[in-house]
Design an enzyme around this catalytic site. Structure first.
Site, PDB file in Angstrom:
ATOM      1  N   LEU A  48      21.342  40.917 -16.581  1.00 13.03           N
ATOM      2  CA  LEU A  48      22.378  40.925 -17.665  1.00 13.03           C
ATOM      3  C   LEU A  48      23.280  42.225 -17.298  1.00 13.03           C
ATOM      4  CD1 LEU A  48      20.618  40.445 -21.007  1.00 13.03           C
ATOM      5  CD2 LEU A  48      22.081  38.663 -20.234  1.00 13.03           C
ATOM      6  N   ASP A  49      24.489  41.813 -17.125  1.00 12.62           N
ATOM      7  CA  ASP A  49      25.881  42.779 -17.060  1.00 12.62           C
ATOM      8  C   ASP A  49      25.410  43.898 -17.992  1.00 12.62           C
ATOM      9  OD1 ASP A  49      26.712  41.463 -14.913  1.00 12.62           O
ATOM     10  OD2 ASP A  49      28.327  40.294 -16.290  1.00 12.62           O
ATOM     11  N   PRO A  50      25.962  45.253 -17.698  1.00 10.94           N
ATOM     12  CA  PRO A  50      26.171  46.360 -18.631  1.00 10.94           C
ATOM     13  C   PRO A  50      26.725  45.851 -20.070  1.00 10.94           C
ATOM     14  CG  PRO A  50      26.395  47.067 -16.477  1.00 10.94           C
ATOM     15  CD  PRO A  50      26.307  45.501 -16.447  1.00 10.94           C
ATOM     16  N   LEU A  51      27.859  45.042 -20.046  1.00 13.83           N
ATOM     17  CA  LEU A  51      28.554  44.572 -21.204  1.00 13.83           C
ATOM     18  C   LEU A  51      27.537  43.658 -22.047  1.00 13.83           C
ATOM     19  CD1 LEU A  51      31.325  44.250 -22.378  1.00 13.83           C
ATOM     20  CD2 LEU A  51      31.276  42.017 -21.337  1.00 13.83           C
ATOM     21  N   ALA A  52      26.433  43.017 -21.190  1.00 14.45           N
ATOM     22  CA  ALA A  52      25.695  42.015 -22.307  1.00 14.45           C
ATOM     23  C   ALA A  52      24.631  42.490 -22.900  1.00 14.45           C
ATOM     24  CB  ALA A  52      25.170  40.867 -21.243  1.00 14.45           C
TER      25      ALA A  52
END
Length: 316
Positions: A46-50
């Site tokens: 998962l991306d850091p934003l997610a």
């Protein structure tokens, strides 16, 4: 010099509710330290934003992590309309802004309907896909953009969670729930939906709710895990064979188990009397309740070991 204490051989799957702002690998290492685990991996970053569901695999469970990558996923996302960034989310640099047209719920639903089913999607430059041995996001950070081939994905469900009252308050944001096949990039989907609505779009928020049979409701945060004692922590581990439970199971005797562990094939005869003639293909192998691994059951009743598991645990 004192010898460094080795970690533990633990085997199982833990469902983490990843927090905002950290990479999947950092989240993995935090939990790995709690368990003092020798071997660990995650199943699709998962991306850091997610935020949201991140299944973590320890020990022998890492052998099934690749199979879990093929699972369908469910996400909840907020799309910021009228904005385009170089990364496809609000962590990136804004490269284009456009006015957001006045949109009705019916118009938005009609737009979303076009994306349900099998569609072709161009992966974003900021992705881990490789070109000539180099990851695309590495090229993107160097200012290099290459042409990417569209890939066929499937959007099984695409729900609009924004109601008319919310839309009236925030005309430039849509909240969506997406149930999709592996290989789907929500950032690309957000961009494509934004373009279809005439203004572009980018991901503002993203949360994974499901991955295969696993659900966010059963996940723990790092704060919850840190507050647990060792007994409760290890109780959070899910059995290694849980993701494989749709496969047929074959029970082996002690003698057969020894043969399988040595990599030898078995003849399960008389085959029809075992009632396993409909279980051809990949099967789970057990000795009583002990999971031995995966085998290939042939039409003539021969069982061939394919992937063996060593389930010895160093549990407290």
């Amino acid at each position: 010099m004192s010898k460094r204490k080795s970690g533990c051989n633990i085997h199982g799957i833990l469902l983490l509710d990843k927090r905002l702002g950290i990479s999947s690998n950092k989240a993995l290492q935090e939990v790995r330290r709690l368990f003092n685990a020798n071997k660990a991996g995650h199943t699709g970053s998962l991306d850091p934003l997610a935020t949201g569901l991140l299944p973590l695999c320890f020990g022998e469970a890492t052998k099934v992590s690749g199979m879990m990558l093929d699972d369908h996923k469910r996400y909840q996302t907020v799309v910021q309309l009228g904005v385009m960034t170089d990364t496809g989310d609000l962590e990136g640099t804004v490269i284009e802004t456009n006015p957001v047209p006045e949109l009705s719920i019916d118009a938005i639903l009609a737009c979303l309907q076009k994306f349900i089913g099998e569609i072709d999607q161009v992966p974003p430059m900021y992705s881990a896909l490789k070109h000539n041995g180099k990851k695309l996001y590495e090229l993107a950070r160097e200012g290099i953009t290459i042409e990417r081939k569209a890939r066929r994905i499937t959007i099984l469900e695409l729900k609009l969670l924004t109601d008319s009252q919310s839309l009236a308050k925030e005309l430039d944001q849509l909240m969506l729930e997406v149930y999709c096949s592996k290989g789907t990039y929500i950032r690309s989907l957000a961009e494509d939906i934004g373009h279809a609505l005439g203004c572009g779009g980018t991901v503002k928020e993203l949360r994974r709710l499901e991955a295969g049979q696993f659900n966010i409701e059963n996940a723990r945060t790092i704060e919850q895990l840190t507050a647990m004692d060792q007994h409760d922590l290890f109780q959070c581990l899910i059995n290694v064979d849980k993701p494989l439970e749709t496969l047929p199971a074959v029970q082996l005797t002690d003698e057969q188990t020894i043969c399988i562990k040595y990599g030898q094939s078995l003849s399960l005869l008389p085959f029809d009397e075992l009632g396993q003639n409909e279980c051809q293909g990949t099967v789970r192998m057990y000795n009583d309740t002990v999971f031995l691994g995966l085998g290939e059951l042939l039409s003539d009743g021969k069982l061939v070991p394919k992937k063996l598991f060593n389930m010895n645990n160093d549990l407290p």
